[in-house]
Write an enzyme that holds these catalytic residues in place. Structure first.
Site, mmCIF file in Angstrom:
data_model
loop_
_atom_site.group_PDB
_atom_site.id
_atom_site.type_symbol
_atom_site.label_atom_id
_atom_site.label_comp_id
_atom_site.label_asym_id
_atom_site.label_seq_id
_atom_site.Cartn_x
_atom_site.Cartn_y
_atom_site.Cartn_z
ATOM 1 N N HIS A 192 0.582 -0.909 0.060
ATOM 2 C CA HIS A 192 -0.027 -0.208 -0.368
ATOM 3 C C HIS A 192 1.113 0.838 -0.165
ATOM 4 C CE1 HIS A 192 -2.901 3.033 1.550
ATOM 5 N NE2 HIS A 192 -3.704 2.120 1.769
ATOM 6 N N ASP A 227 3.211 -5.137 7.751
ATOM 7 C CA ASP A 227 1.914 -3.786 7.798
ATOM 8 C C ASP A 227 0.642 -5.121 7.962
ATOM 9 O OD1 ASP A 227 0.267 -2.880 6.927
ATOM 10 O OD2 ASP A 227 0.964 -1.946 5.639
ATOM 11 N N GLN A 238 -4.303 -5.776 6.538
ATOM 12 C CA GLN A 238 -5.467 -6.315 6.379
ATOM 13 C C GLN A 238 -5.671 -7.503 6.537
ATOM 14 O OE1 GLN A 238 -7.821 -5.789 3.878
ATOM 15 N NE2 GLN A 238 -6.680 -3.869 3.870
ATOM 16 N N LYS A 244 -10.046 -1.528 10.728
ATOM 17 C CA LYS A 244 -10.374 -2.386 9.121
ATOM 18 C C LYS A 244 -10.704 -3.691 10.476
ATOM 19 C CE LYS A 244 -7.023 -0.440 6.612
ATOM 20 N NZ LYS A 244 -7.870 0.300 4.795
ATOM 21 N N CYS A 288 -4.995 2.423 -4.093
ATOM 22 C CA CYS A 288 -3.550 2.697 -3.249
ATOM 23 C C CYS A 288 -1.786 2.238 -3.796
ATOM 24 C CB CYS A 288 -4.252 3.297 -2.151
ATOM 25 S SG CYS A 288 -4.787 4.118 -1.339
HETATM 26 N N1 PLP Z 1 -1.717 -0.962 4.920
HETATM 27 C C1 PLP Z 1 -2.355 -1.755 4.176
HETATM 28 C C2 PLP Z 1 -2.421 -2.680 4.166
HETATM 29 C C3 PLP Z 1 -3.643 -1.254 4.054
HETATM 30 O O1 PLP Z 1 -4.640 -1.584 3.009
HETATM 31 C C4 PLP Z 1 -3.954 0.446 4.506
HETATM 32 C C5 PLP Z 1 -5.178 0.361 3.724
HETATM 33 O O2 PLP Z 1 -6.130 -0.119 2.756
HETATM 34 C C6 PLP Z 1 -3.204 1.062 5.422
HETATM 35 C C7 PLP Z 1 -1.880 0.151 4.941
HETATM 36 C C8 PLP Z 1 -3.189 2.082 5.474
HETATM 37 O O3 PLP Z 1 -4.380 1.822 6.667
HETATM 38 P P1 PLP Z 1 -5.023 3.613 6.650
HETATM 39 O O4 PLP Z 1 -5.482 4.049 6.358
HETATM 40 O O5 PLP Z 1 -5.561 2.987 7.903
HETATM 41 O O6 PLP Z 1 -3.641 3.982 8.026
#
Ligand code: PLP
Length: 583
Positions: free
Chosen positions: A138, A215, A218, A241, A380
């Site tokens: 992302h 990270d 998900q 999420k 993204c």
């Molecule tokens: N990392 C992953 C894999 C994501 O799917 C997302 C958001 O969709 C993020 C980071 C960023 O999350 P946030 O916008 O809640 O900070």
């Protein structure tokens, strides 16, 4: 522990029972289709819905407990602080961290990554050191590292994928070396939905003395996480999420690393002493990284989300989600136009695909008109799209409250969207914009006007009928010549491609001609051009696009989200008219 019953679980989520309007239901003859009268929410990877208990806990906090935490000595503050710290203990147990000192509250996964990049990253990186990130990350796990690499002179190495979308471990073995200082990898990509072999990544990072950052944005909603068993240095995620509040995130870090890192943001509560005569000293963990007043209500409500999830048998939830994934994936394989972006069944209910011969945006907006929320675009993850050689894709992402019936309805509507030619009448609107080129000058004959468009839309009551009308209008827009669709005429801010060219006649009236690769955008362009063509710069500036779209019942298309970019198109029109620039 309760047994997981899908129907009972779903009943806890009030938004899923929001009824579609009676005209929409009538339009789709949904009266005997039970569930389909409600929203079908398949955008859970973006954010999940919240159960009643989380919503109630949020409200309870403001009604009964609201005070700032850690600061005051009065009893209300003591209660708020206690609820706040209990929430931290709840997360500590949930991810199996050793101590609450290792659990830092942030605004979300994004802030957690920025925190590491701006503290530890600055501390340990020297010029030519290397950071490994995967191509499927992302943007939140790419851009902070790009900025850091620029500041420190370090280099980013990009890890590629296997055909099934998981990271390529043999490529990783070739990439990692003694210069590697940081490795960041998603537990599960937000587009591909496959679990990465992070145990191997973490072990290899340890071998070369690199920091491992996982990270888990998900992953947390779909399986249990044990940070001690994983033995990663950092693990991070967002509450929203996994049925919790927005604006709340977690950064788990090994205590000795967090202790060695400088503070991130500075302000109240992250200090021990502040003086103009002595060096300022910092608070102990975890408070050293928590400057300012946090999202207290959101954090307290998040712990309720964890409690809510933990009361069910996790294995049963996972099994149910696998069943949904398999069912949906197999149904999609039967549609000949569906092309999955990677091979094989995903591990979590996140399925990404394109539809041959159709624009992602057209399919998603048609499904929206059937009451189905899915996501289209780059998700993204622009580097991943580039790597897979696609401009974007569609993503269905489900949660444990979704049902097999919803999948059936989705497949049915997707099939209709693919085969749809549109039946709405546009007979009384002629939007014949004939552009002729004469030494680069465009002239346009505009027969449609705001009045005719208003008249046409005022007769339409349901959202999906309006959608069909827009699609039909799109067919009446003359396509721009190939030469005119270039970088200069391209409008930035749209997820689909859209181009705009302008000319001005001797009377000072402007003529715009536009085009897009998405049918829905072409329809919206007809509506937009009717408002702005044949007008002076002043009239263009004065035109109230908000009220125009409101009267047409199309406000959804004016959303400032980048989804369709109508606002970007309108901005460009106004900007061109203001500047007087004519190509
Ligand atoms: N990392 C992953 C894999 C994501 O799917 C997302 C958001 O969709 C993020 C980071 C960023 O999350 P946030 O916008 O809640 O900070």
């Amino acid at each position: 522990m309760k047994n997981f019953k899908a129907k009972k679980f779903r009943e806890q989520f009030p938004l899923l029972y929001r009824q579609r309007s009676s005209t929409e239901i009538h339009e789709h003859k949904l009266s005997d289709q039970g569930e389909n009268k409600s929203l079908v929410y398949f955008d859970n990877a973006a954010t999940t819905q919240r159960p009643c208990c989380v919503i109630e806990r949020y409200q309870f906090f403001y009604q009964e407990l609201n005070a700032n935490v850690h600061r005051s000595s009065h009893s209300l503050s003591a209660k708020a602080t206690s609820a706040f710290e209990q929430a931290r203990q709840c997360v500590t147990d949930f991810i199996h961290a050793k101590s609450i000192k290792e659990v830092i509250w942030t605004k979300g996964a994004t802030e957690s990554i920025n925190l590491i990049a701006n503290t530890l990253g600055e501390q340990i990186l020297s010029p030519n050191d290397e950071i490994i990130i995967t191509v499927s990350e992302h943007h939140a796990n790419i851009v902070p590292w790009q900025l850091l690499a620029k500041r420190t002179g370090s280099l980013i190495k990009v890890l590629t994928l296997e055909k099934d979308g998981r990271i390529d471990i043999s490529a990783f073995e070739r990439l990692i070396n003694e210069k590697t200082k940081i490795i960041c990898c998603s537990h599960v990509s937000n587009v591909i939905g496959k679990v990465n072999p992070i145990d191997v990544v973490i072990a290899k990072a340890r071998d070369v003395g690199a920091i491992s950052i996982i990270d888990g944005a998900q992953a947390v909603a779909h399986f249990t996480i044990d940070v001690q068993a994983l033995d990663c240095d950092f693990y991070l995620f967002s509450a929203h999420k996994m049925y919790g509040s927005t604006g709340v995130g977690v950064l788990y870090g090994k205590q000795h690393l967090l202790e060695s890192m400088p503070p991130y943001q500075a302000g109240g509560e992250m200090i021990k002493t502040v003086s103009f005569n002595q060096p300022t000293t910092f608070n102990v963990l975890p408070f050293k990284f928590e400057a300012g007043t946090p999202n207290i209500a959101g954090i307290v409500a998040f712990s309720q989300a964890i409690k809510f999830m933990s009361q069910f048998n996790q294995k049963e939830i996972i099994q149910y989600e696998h069943q949904l994934t398999r069912y949906c994936y197999q149904a999609l394989t039967k549609i000949p136009q569906v092309k999955f972006i990677v091979q094989g069944l995903p591990d979590i209910p996140v399925i990404a695909f394109i539809i041959n011969g159709h624009h992602n945006h057209d399919i998603a907006s048609t499904l929206d008109s059937f009451g189905i929320a899915i996501r289209s675009g780059h998700h993204c993850a622009m580097p991943l799209m580039e790597y897979l050689n696609i401009s974007g894709c569609l993503r269905v992402s489900m949660a444990a409250y979704n049902t097999i019936e919803e999948v059936d309805y989705f497949i049915d509507c997707l099939t209709k969207a693919i085969n749809q030619e549109g039946t709405a009448s546009v007979s009384n609107i002629s939007t014949n914009i004939n552009a002729e080129t004469n030494k680069g000058q465009l002239t346009a004959e505009i027969n449609s006007s705001v009045a005719t468009i208003m008249a046409q839309f005022s007769a339409i009551k349901s959202w999906d009928a309006r959608h069909r009308e827009i699609m039909m209008l799109g067919k009446t827009l003359n396509r721009l010549d190939k030469y005119a669709r270039n970088d200069q005429s391209l409008i930035s801010g749209c997820e689909s491609l859209a181009w705009l060219v302008v000319s001005k006649n001797k009377k000072g009236l402007y003529f715009f001609q536009a085009d897009s690769d998405a049918k829905i955008i072409r329809g919206l362009l007809v509506i937009v051009l009717a408002a702005f063509n044949d007008k002076t710069a002043k009239q263009i500036q004065m035109f109230d696009i908000q009220s125009y779209f409101e009267q047409l019942g199309l406000m959804q298309h004016l959303s400032p989200s980048r989804g369709n970019g109508v606002l970007a198109i309108v901005d460009k029109i106004k900007c061109l008219a203001m500047s007087g620039k004519v190509e």
